[in-house]
Design a protein around this motif. Structure first.
Motif, PDB file in Angstrom:
ATOM      1  N   ILE A 229       0.815  -1.209   0.000  1.00 42.76           N
ATOM      2  CA  ILE A 229       0.000   0.000   0.000  1.00 42.76           C
ATOM      3  C   ILE A 229       0.857   1.271   0.000  1.00 42.76           C
ATOM      4  CG2 ILE A 229      -2.053  -1.001   1.006  1.00 42.76           C
ATOM      5  CD1 ILE A 229      -1.046  -0.067   3.754  1.00 42.76           C
ATOM      6  N   ALA A 230       2.147   1.120   0.197  1.00 43.57           N
ATOM      7  CA  ALA A 230       3.030   2.293   0.096  1.00 43.57           C
ATOM      8  C   ALA A 230       4.394   1.819  -0.365  1.00 43.57           C
ATOM      9  CB  ALA A 230       3.153   3.008   1.435  1.00 43.57           C
ATOM     10  N   ASN A 231       4.987   2.604  -1.259  1.00 47.17           N
ATOM     11  CA  ASN A 231       6.302   2.271  -1.787  1.00 47.17           C
ATOM     12  C   ASN A 231       7.403   2.522  -0.763  1.00 47.17           C
ATOM     13  OD1 ASN A 231       5.776   1.382  -4.453  1.00 47.17           O
ATOM     14  ND2 ASN A 231       5.389   3.506  -5.073  1.00 47.17           N
ATOM     15  N   ALA A 232       8.503   1.822  -0.970  1.00 48.15           N
ATOM     16  CA  ALA A 232       9.692   2.141  -0.171  1.00 48.15           C
ATOM     17  C   ALA A 232      10.197   3.518  -0.564  1.00 48.15           C
ATOM     18  CB  ALA A 232      10.778   1.092  -0.442  1.00 48.15           C
ATOM     19  N   ARG A 233      10.944   4.136   0.326  1.00 48.15           N
ATOM     20  CA  ARG A 233      11.502   5.463   0.038  1.00 48.15           C
ATOM     21  C   ARG A 233      12.942   5.571   0.501  1.00 48.15           C
ATOM     22  NH1 ARG A 233       8.333   9.871  -0.506  1.00 48.15           N
ATOM     23  NH2 ARG A 233       6.180   9.277  -0.900  1.00 48.15           N
ATOM     24  N   MET A 234      13.736   6.275  -0.307  1.00 45.69           N
ATOM     25  CA  MET A 234      15.028   6.763   0.208  1.00 45.69           C
ATOM     26  C   MET A 234      14.707   8.144   0.767  1.00 45.69           C
ATOM     27  SD  MET A 234      17.480   4.604  -0.196  1.00 45.69           S
ATOM     28  CE  MET A 234      17.836   3.176  -1.196  1.00 45.69           C
ATOM     29  N   LEU A 235      14.553   8.188   2.076  1.00 46.60           N
ATOM     30  CA  LEU A 235      14.176   9.466   2.674  1.00 46.60           C
ATOM     31  C   LEU A 235      15.329  10.465   2.534  1.00 46.60           C
ATOM     32  CD1 LEU A 235      11.543  10.171   3.983  1.00 46.60           C
ATOM     33  CD2 LEU A 235      12.557   9.690   6.200  1.00 46.60           C
ATOM     34  N   LEU A 236      16.518   9.991   2.736  1.00 50.43           N
ATOM     35  CA  LEU A 236      17.681  10.881   2.668  1.00 50.43           C
ATOM     36  C   LEU A 236      18.932  10.059   2.405  1.00 50.43           C
ATOM     37  CD1 LEU A 236      18.477  13.911   3.213  1.00 50.43           C
ATOM     38  CD2 LEU A 236      19.186  13.159   5.470  1.00 50.43           C
ATOM     39  N   VAL A 237      19.757  10.513   1.470  1.00 52.10           N
ATOM     40  CA  VAL A 237      21.100   9.959   1.324  1.00 52.10           C
ATOM     41  C   VAL A 237      22.069  11.126   1.341  1.00 52.10           C
ATOM     42  CG1 VAL A 237      22.712   8.605  -0.071  1.00 52.10           C
ATOM     43  CG2 VAL A 237      20.285   7.998  -0.041  1.00 52.10           C
ATOM     44  N   GLU A 238      22.995  11.052   2.273  1.00 49.57           N
ATOM     45  CA  GLU A 238      23.954  12.141   2.435  1.00 49.57           C
ATOM     46  C   GLU A 238      25.344  11.541   2.259  1.00 49.57           C
ATOM     47  OE1 GLU A 238      22.837  15.111   5.696  1.00 49.57           O
ATOM     48  OE2 GLU A 238      24.872  14.477   6.207  1.00 49.57           O
ATOM     49  N   LEU A 239      26.077  12.030   1.270  1.00 56.26           N
ATOM     50  CA  LEU A 239      27.409  11.504   0.984  1.00 56.26           C
ATOM     51  C   LEU A 239      28.446  12.580   1.306  1.00 56.26           C
ATOM     52  CD1 LEU A 239      29.350   9.415  -0.153  1.00 56.26           C
ATOM     53  CD2 LEU A 239      28.800  10.217  -2.450  1.00 56.26           C
ATOM     54  N   ASN A 240      29.349  12.245   2.192  1.00 49.82           N
ATOM     55  CA  ASN A 240      30.402  13.197   2.580  1.00 49.82           C
ATOM     56  C   ASN A 240      29.815  14.557   2.942  1.00 49.82           C
ATOM     57  OD1 ASN A 240      32.492  11.299   2.175  1.00 49.82           O
ATOM     58  ND2 ASN A 240      32.419  11.683  -0.030  1.00 49.82           N
ATOM     59  N   GLY A 241      28.684  14.527   3.644  1.00 52.60           N
ATOM     60  CA  GLY A 241      28.064  15.748   4.127  1.00 52.60           C
ATOM     61  C   GLY A 241      27.134  16.434   3.149  1.00 52.60           C
ATOM     62  N   VAL A 242      26.961  15.870   1.967  1.00 52.83           N
ATOM     63  CA  VAL A 242      26.121  16.527   0.959  1.00 52.83           C
ATOM     64  C   VAL A 242      24.864  15.701   0.734  1.00 52.83           C
ATOM     65  CG1 VAL A 242      26.059  17.470  -1.373  1.00 52.83           C
ATOM     66  CG2 VAL A 242      28.235  17.282  -0.169  1.00 52.83           C
ATOM     67  N   THR A 243      23.720  16.339   0.781  1.00 53.69           N
ATOM     68  CA  THR A 243      22.481  15.643   0.467  1.00 53.69           C
ATOM     69  C   THR A 243      22.449  15.347  -1.022  1.00 53.69           C
ATOM     70  OG1 THR A 243      21.318  16.776   2.243  1.00 53.69           O
ATOM     71  CG2 THR A 243      19.971  15.815   0.495  1.00 53.69           C
TER      72      THR A 243
ATOM     73  N   HIS B 159      20.188  37.150   1.770  1.00 53.96           N
ATOM     74  CA  HIS B 159      18.750  37.169   2.015  1.00 53.96           C
ATOM     75  C   HIS B 159      18.444  38.186   3.097  1.00 53.96           C
ATOM     76  CE1 HIS B 159      14.650  35.846   2.383  1.00 53.96           C
ATOM     77  NE2 HIS B 159      14.815  35.708   3.683  1.00 53.96           N
ATOM     78  N   GLU B 160      17.572  39.127   2.788  1.00 53.44           N
ATOM     79  CA  GLU B 160      17.203  40.184   3.740  1.00 53.44           C
ATOM     80  C   GLU B 160      18.454  40.825   4.325  1.00 53.44           C
ATOM     81  OE1 GLU B 160      12.676  38.798   4.705  1.00 53.44           O
ATOM     82  OE2 GLU B 160      14.164  38.571   6.294  1.00 53.44           O
ATOM     83  N   ARG B 161      18.548  40.920   5.641  1.00 54.70           N
ATOM     84  CA  ARG B 161      19.715  41.630   6.183  1.00 54.70           C
ATOM     85  C   ARG B 161      20.996  40.835   6.049  1.00 54.70           C
ATOM     86  NH1 ARG B 161      17.049  44.388  11.586  1.00 54.70           N
ATOM     87  NH2 ARG B 161      15.143  45.019  10.506  1.00 54.70           N
ATOM     88  N   GLY B 162      20.847  39.531   6.102  1.00 54.22           N
ATOM     89  CA  GLY B 162      22.008  38.676   5.885  1.00 54.22           C
ATOM     90  C   GLY B 162      22.986  38.712   7.049  1.00 54.22           C
ATOM     91  N   ASN B 163      23.906  37.736   7.052  1.00 58.80           N
ATOM     92  CA  ASN B 163      24.910  37.710   8.120  1.00 58.80           C
ATOM     93  C   ASN B 163      26.325  37.669   7.562  1.00 58.80           C
ATOM     94  OD1 ASN B 163      25.301  35.131   7.205  1.00 58.80           O
ATOM     95  ND2 ASN B 163      24.874  34.114   9.146  1.00 58.80           N
ATOM     96  N   GLY B 164      26.485  37.928   6.276  1.00 62.87           N
ATOM     97  CA  GLY B 164      27.813  38.022   5.696  1.00 62.87           C
ATOM     98  C   GLY B 164      28.452  36.700   5.319  1.00 62.87           C
ATOM     99  N   CYS B 165      27.769  35.567   5.569  1.00 68.76           N
ATOM    100  CA  CYS B 165      28.389  34.253   5.350  1.00 68.76           C
ATOM    101  C   CYS B 165      27.863  33.572   4.100  1.00 68.76           C
ATOM    102  CB  CYS B 165      28.061  33.309   6.505  1.00 68.76           C
ATOM    103  SG  CYS B 165      28.790  33.788   8.051  1.00 68.76           S
ATOM    104  N   SER B 166      28.697  32.736   3.503  1.00 72.03           N
ATOM    105  CA  SER B 166      28.212  31.818   2.477  1.00 72.03           C
ATOM    106  C   SER B 166      28.664  30.414   2.862  1.00 72.03           C
ATOM    107  CB  SER B 166      28.746  32.205   1.093  1.00 72.03           C
ATOM    108  OG  SER B 166      30.144  31.998   1.011  1.00 72.03           O
ATOM    109  N   ARG B 167      28.075  29.418   2.204  1.00 72.89           N
ATOM    110  CA  ARG B 167      28.367  28.015   2.560  1.00 72.89           C
ATOM    111  C   ARG B 167      28.694  27.231   1.303  1.00 72.89           C
ATOM    112  NH1 ARG B 167      23.133  28.107   6.095  1.00 72.89           N
ATOM    113  NH2 ARG B 167      21.931  27.810   4.182  1.00 72.89           N
ATOM    114  N   PRO B 168      29.646  26.290   1.385  1.00 71.92           N
ATOM    115  CA  PRO B 168      29.935  25.448   0.218  1.00 71.92           C
ATOM    116  C   PRO B 168      28.780  24.499  -0.071  1.00 71.92           C
ATOM    117  CG  PRO B 168      31.644  25.251   1.918  1.00 71.92           C
ATOM    118  CD  PRO B 168      30.510  25.981   2.523  1.00 71.92           C
ATOM    119  N   ARG B 169      28.592  24.184  -1.337  1.00 78.24           N
ATOM    120  CA  ARG B 169      27.564  23.226  -1.744  1.00 78.24           C
ATOM    121  C   ARG B 169      28.229  21.988  -2.318  1.00 78.24           C
ATOM    122  NH1 ARG B 169      25.317  26.795  -5.972  1.00 78.24           N
ATOM    123  NH2 ARG B 169      24.048  25.060  -6.724  1.00 78.24           N
ATOM    124  N   GLY B 170      28.905  21.276  -1.479  1.00 85.97           N
ATOM    125  CA  GLY B 170      29.561  20.079  -1.994  1.00 85.97           C
ATOM    126  C   GLY B 170      30.212  19.342  -0.857  1.00 85.97           C
TER     127      GLY B 170
END
Lengths: 482, 661
Positions: free
Chosen positions: A192-206, A328-339
């Motif tokens: 009645i419901a399929n299996a799911r990969m809810l989340l896979v995170e590799l080396n910290g990356v979704t 975004h809006e006032r912001g906090n001066g930071c950026s984050r890597p995407r990888g």
């Protein structure tokens, strides 16, 4: 449900039925081990094949494909198939339904493996080092399904590529987190419901999020059926691979999602061409680099340079930056890597003056005359960083290595300074498997020395870390492969 | 014969004056529809490629007429032909960390990023910068509020850059200087060395180099009762104590220590029952000091040259530029100051009296699409480029960013050109000759003075408000000047000089902007104007007398039972809904207008939207004292508490708001 039975036999039957989940819609891993899988021996697994063994560590040589070398001891699940010990998949004795699985794994160069949830749904493990556009069959992909009756060439289908290639180099330990939801069945056993990969995170990356699995992937056990529970299966017949720190838990229903970003349109910075962006950069232990510049490349390999230290603070593979926190809006001066980020050590000066080779590494600019001078761009918009220290000028050129395997760095010092050293790396451990090749921080990444300017590097003890330092006269170049 | 005519004319004039006075019009002739700001100054768009986000932090015009624009996202554009219909955008530099200023010097741009003063140069002439040189990098703690503004170029080629303070983690209302030189003005030289110049800054967003002298603007906040324009000289202490932390550095020209400061001034850090610091709030009863009180003990404290009353002349003042000769007609040479919250530009005129700057500020133009942050004049002086962003704080206008331009259509507006201090009052210069009758009528003028508290509380209401009686006025022959004798003027106080009744000679227009705010620091030497040489006619007094007469008559009639007459009696007994004219001065006085208008959303919700909530008068009073930002989740800026609004005025405003549809 109270099971009353004076009969011992029927009680154990009930017990087995409970285990198999018959008559119940959800099977909790009642008898399954949860927590960290002990790897003192292979007792957690059913009839392990000969290619499987227990070791304390593994390592690879980048120019020796399909081979992993073992280090004797316990704690690591090691698979090295060869003619005498043919490869075979490994199955856990216990069965699982919904599960959160977390483990480290190491691929030999060119190797292929996989993690099958319930023995049926495969997350592909592959040496995808340097692949720019990963497919379903690449590291972290949800492997394809297979139907012989489909037209030729299209028999494989429904595979799900990872969002980015978050792979690390073979011979390094990679970290994967899988959150899996088992299929659901009604009282009659109909799905009645399929299996799911809810989340896979590799080396910290979704790399996978909430992917519905319409059916088992290719090569599943059970001939295409689906069940409420199944064993954890590790592929062993496709190549050399090692696993450690295997932790299996019931999924945490109160999973904290990225609440803070809800409802905000992310502001992403890509690097289709060489792209630079200054920002604050938060690194390990909440340390904020305030004069940071990140350099992104179309090869999908990026780094952050700390202008206050002349230090490469981190490298990553994947997409460039998420600038939502700063724009975004006032912001906090930071950026984050995407990888997948490889952190290169907590804020140290790359160049330091040492009274002796054993003297503690420089911790501040007192007496150094350190002055950042910014950078100059070449015709491809690639920067050469410049600064002054100890009365001389330094130029620091970082470039992406071919095929996106890492970065190459060339430091030039205008006038020689007595007692000048460069700190190349620091980590929990530093190994030196062959000339000019170092493996840093428990096999997190490689450091390949190129032009040592005639000097010899030294591995020594720092403040709670191992350090790799080298005297610098005028030139120094090396690569970081990760 | 002549004499009879003269007598008749004299009598008719007198009668028409009386009638006019009785009907409440102070001039003999009814005013036509007076032109507004937008009839003289047009706001135009600078067309940019679709999707170009221009949160402008720096604006400068190059010697060849091109416009340099720097943005929050770290880009520098060169806009070619910026005044044409097809400006061409060239991306010159990218990747910088929030640029908040831009100048051009000797073939290169210089800009202040969050962490350094950077030189940008295109040495291979491909249209893009290839040299990103660090001129000087300063320390940062990484707090988001540590903005760095500038540079401005000094005549000797050196640079000034200012640093915003950070705020506490627990005491988020309290500015602090976590690393050198936050809350300081830095003087940076081309060879890369820096000399700390002055301190006491809080949010020094708008720098201005005027005739080779450095000025700056700051806005209301802790230790800043109101915004204003300050001159900045080496060794000055502007007022915020955060930066005093570094005056013990060997190269600090400011010698005042925090200890010495707090020995004269209450630190203002209240604690609650558990010993935790709580946010200091304004008290309507506690004694307070002003900047000038404290200056007696701290001579290095520099007072603002021109106070810009908060909420009326901006809420977040920004860049100062000077109008070039030949531009904006009568206002050439005067100063323009932008405002980031009210999205408008004010006009400031300074004079030096006894060696110290003081002067007046007027509104010039509102209606920009977003907060005005930077301004730059086109090379030919015809256009003012306006760079805008509200940077995540609320602002008037429909956008969060913009690049626009302001042009004058060369029509002469009827304005106060300037106000100068006199030994005994002020002299107002007009752009067009005035109607003498209106200008010689004391009722046309009103002067009021006030000041602000100097304390750790965020901002200050106007305090010590007092009327300054206008005793006499002398209008010049050509009708271009009016000199008023005013009593009770106070040094260092702001004087609201409003000329509601003065009319222009030919068309009887009112002044486009009838109010100027003059900050007096010194009275000039010179001769006083003898009262005998001035007009002391006051039509209001005449009108009052006539009304009194009328009231007496209607009272008699009422006693006789004539209801019709009673109806036309002077003051109605029943309380009716206040009109806009009645609440308008209250809205200005309590700075409601800083953030609200009747119909349009600004920093805060429109009053019609407040009316929709159907609050009672009592509820509005409570909300004024303790606003609930959670009621308005769509608004970026929280309303500060307004406990200083007295009950009667608060209810009046509430009644008016609730009458709006």
């Amino acid at each position: 449900m109270l099971l009353r039975s004076k009969n011992h036999a029927s009680r154990s039957l009930m017990g087995i039925l409970c285990l198999c989940g018959v008559g119940m819609t959800v099977a909790h891993s009642a008898a399954a081990q949860t927590g960290k899988l002990p790897l003192q021996d292979l007792s957690a697994f059913r009839e392990p094949g000969q290619s499987w063994s227990i070791t304390s560590d593994a390592s690879a040589k980048l120019d020796n494909p399909h081979v992993l070398d073992a280090v004797a001891g316990t704690g690591v699940l090691f698979n090295m198939p060869d003619k005498k010990r043919p490869g075979k998949d490994l199955f856990s004795s216990a069965e699982f339904g919904d599960a959160d699985i977390e483990l480290d794994y190491m691929m030999a160069p060119g190797s292929n493996s996989g993690i099958y949830l319930q023995g049926r749904y495969e997350i592909q493990l592959l040496d995808s080092w340097g692949t720019k556009a990963p497919k379903a069959g690449d590291n972290g992909g949800i492997y394809e399904r297979w139907d012989d009756s489909r037209p030729n060439g299209l028999q494989g289908y429904d595979g799900h590529a990872p969002r980015v290639n978050a792979s690390k180099a073979p011979g390094t330990w990679q970290h994967i987190k899988i959150s899996f939801i088992a299929p659901r069945f009604d009282a009659a056993g109909k799905k009645i419901a399929n299996a799911r990969m809810l989340l896979v995170e590799l080396n910290g990356v979704t790399i996978q999020e909430n992917v519905e699995l319409m059916g088992p992937t290719r090569g599943a056990i059970g001939g295409g059926d689906e069940k409420a529970t199944g064993p954890l299966r590790l592929q062993g017949d496709h190549g050399a691979v090692a696993f450690r720190n295997i932790v299996i838990n019931k999924p945490d229903v109160s999973r904290p999602s990225n609440e803070r970003d809800r409802g905000v349109d992310p502001i992403l910075v890509d690097a289709p061409v060489n792209t630079l962006l200054r920002s604050f950069m938060d690194v390990k232990d909440n340390y904020r680099i305030v004069h940071a510049i990140s350099v992104g490349s179309p090869e999908k390999v990026h780094y952050t340079y700390d202008l206050d230290k002349g230090m490469i603070a981190q490298v990553w593979r994947g997409e460039f930056l998420d600038a939502t926190p700063m724009w975004h809006e006032r912001g906090n001066g930071c950026s984050r890597p995407r990888g997948a980020v490889q952190f290169l050590g907590k804020s140290y000066f790359t160049l330091g003056k040492l009274a002796s080779p054993q003297a503690a590494w420089t911790t501040d600019t007192t007496g150094s005359g350190f002055r950042p001078k910014g950078y100059v761009l070449d015709d491809n918009d690639l920067p050469t960083f410049r600064y002054q220290v100890y009365g001389t000028s330094v130029s620091d050129v970082v470039r992406v290595v071919s095929e996106g395997r890492g970065i190459h760095r060339e430091l030039s010092v205008a006038a020689s300074v007595e007692g000048l050293y460069a700190k190349l790396a620091e980590g929990a451990a530093i190994e030196n498997p062959s000339k000019d090749l170092y493996v840093i921080d428990g096999k997190s990444y490689y450091l390949q020395l190129e032009d040592a300017g005639g000097e010899k590097p030294v591995i020594r003890d720092g403040a709670g870390v191992k350090e790799l330092i080298i005297p610098v006269r005028s030139k120094l170049s090396y690569s970081i492969l990760f | 014969m002549k004499n009879i005519y003269k007598a008749i004319i004299k009598k008719t004039t007198l009668y028409s004056l009386l009638i006019a006075a009785a009907t409440g019009v102070t001039s003999g002739v009814r005013a036509q529809e007076t032109p507004k700001e937008e009839d003289f100054y047009k706001i135009l768009k600078v067309s940019s490629p679709e999707g170009t986000l221009l949160e402008v932090g720096g604006l400068t015009v190059l010697p060849n007429g091109n416009l340099g624009v720097s943005t929050r996202r770290g880009e520098v554009y060169i806009v070619e032909n910026p005044t044409s219909r097809k400006p061409y955008f060239r991306k010159f530099a990218t990747g910088l960390h929030e640029i908040l200023g831009l100048v051009w010097k000797d073939g290169a741009f210089y800009c202040a990023q969050r962490g350094e003063l950077t030189k940008l140069e295109d040495t291979n002439m491909d249209g893009k910068a290839d040299v990103y040189e660090t001129v000087f990098a300063w320390p940062l703690s990484g707090h988001y509020h540590e903005y760095s503004f500038g540079p401005k170029l000094a005549p000797d080629g050196s640079f000034f850059v200012s640093g915003n303070v950070a705020f506490g983690n627990q005491e988020w209302w309290r500015g602090e200087s976590r690393v050198p030189w936050r809350g300081w003005m830095m003087h940076i030289f081309p060879d890369g060395h820096m000399e700390p110049y002055a301190t006491g800054f809080r949010s020094p967003c708008g720098l201005g180099m005027i005739n080779g002298e450095l000025f700056y603007t700051d806005n209301q906040g802790d230790w800043f009762g109101s915004g204003g324009v300050w001159q900045v000289k080496q060794g000055d202490f502007i007022g915020h104590p955060a930066g005093l932390r570094w005056t013990n550095q060997p190269n600090s020209p400011v010698k005042l220590t925090a200890e010495k400061f707090y020995s004269f001034v209450d630190e203002g850090r209240p604690k609650d029952a558990n010993g935790n610091y709580t946010k200091p709030e304004n008290s309507t009863t506690a004694p307070f000091v002003t900047l000038m009180d404290v200056k007696k003990n701290i001579p290095e404290l520099r007072l603002p040259a021109v106070v810009l009353p908060h909420g009326i002349q901006g809420i977040s003042n920004s860049e100062i530029v000077q109008i070039p000769e030949g531009s904006f007609g009568p206002f050439a040479g005067q100063l323009l100051v932008g405002d980031q919250g009210q999205s408008k530009i004010m006009r400031v005129v300074m004079e030096k009296v006894k060696g110290e700057y003081q002067g007046v500020s007027f509104d010039l133009r509102n209606g920009f699409q977003s907060g005005v942050l930077r301004m730059a004049w086109s090379k030919d002086g015809s256009t003012l480029f306006v760079g805008e962003t509200n940077r995540g704080w609320g602002s008037a206008g429909e956008a969060n960013e913009g690049l626009q331009r302001l042009v004058w259509n060369e029509k002469m507006p009827f304005e106060m050109k300037t106000i100068k201090a006199m030994p005994d009052g002020f002299e107002i210069e007009f752009t067009l000759p005035v109607n003498k009758k209106s200008a010689e009528d004391l009722a046309s003028y009103s002067v009021e003075s006030f000041t602000y508290k100097y304390h750790s509380v965020y901002g200050s209401p106007m305090v010590n408000i007092a009327k300054c009686p206008v005793k006499g006025v002398k209008v010049s022959e050509d009708g271009l000047k009016a000199r008023i004798i005013v009593d009770s003027l106070r040094k260092d106080y702001v004087h609201n000089i409003t000329l509601e009744g003065v009319r222009e000679k030919d068309n009887s227009y009112s002044l486009v902007h009838p109010t100027g705010y003059y900050t007096i620091h010194n009275f000039p030497d010179g001769d006083k104007l003898p009262l005998s040489q001035a007009s002391t006619f006051n039509s209001a007094k005449v009108q009052a007398a006539a009304a009194a007469e009328k009231a007496k008559a209607t009272a008699k009639d009422a006693a006789k039972g004539t209801t019709a007459a009673a109806k036309t009696a002077a003051a109605p007994a029943v309380a009716k809904v206040p009109t806009y004219d009645e609440v308008k001065p209250l809205l200005a006085k309590y700075t409601c207008v800083a953030c609200h208008t009747a119909n349009k959303r600004q920093v805060g919700p429109a009053f019609v939207d407040v009316a929709k909530r159907k609050y009672t008068g009592e509820q509005i009073l409570k909300l004024l004292a303790n606003p609930k930002p959670q009621n308005w989740p769509d608004y970026a800026t929280e309303m500060p508490p307004m406990p200083q609004v007295p009950r009667a005025d608060g209810l009046k405003i509430a009644a008016w708001i609730n009458s709006l549809k």
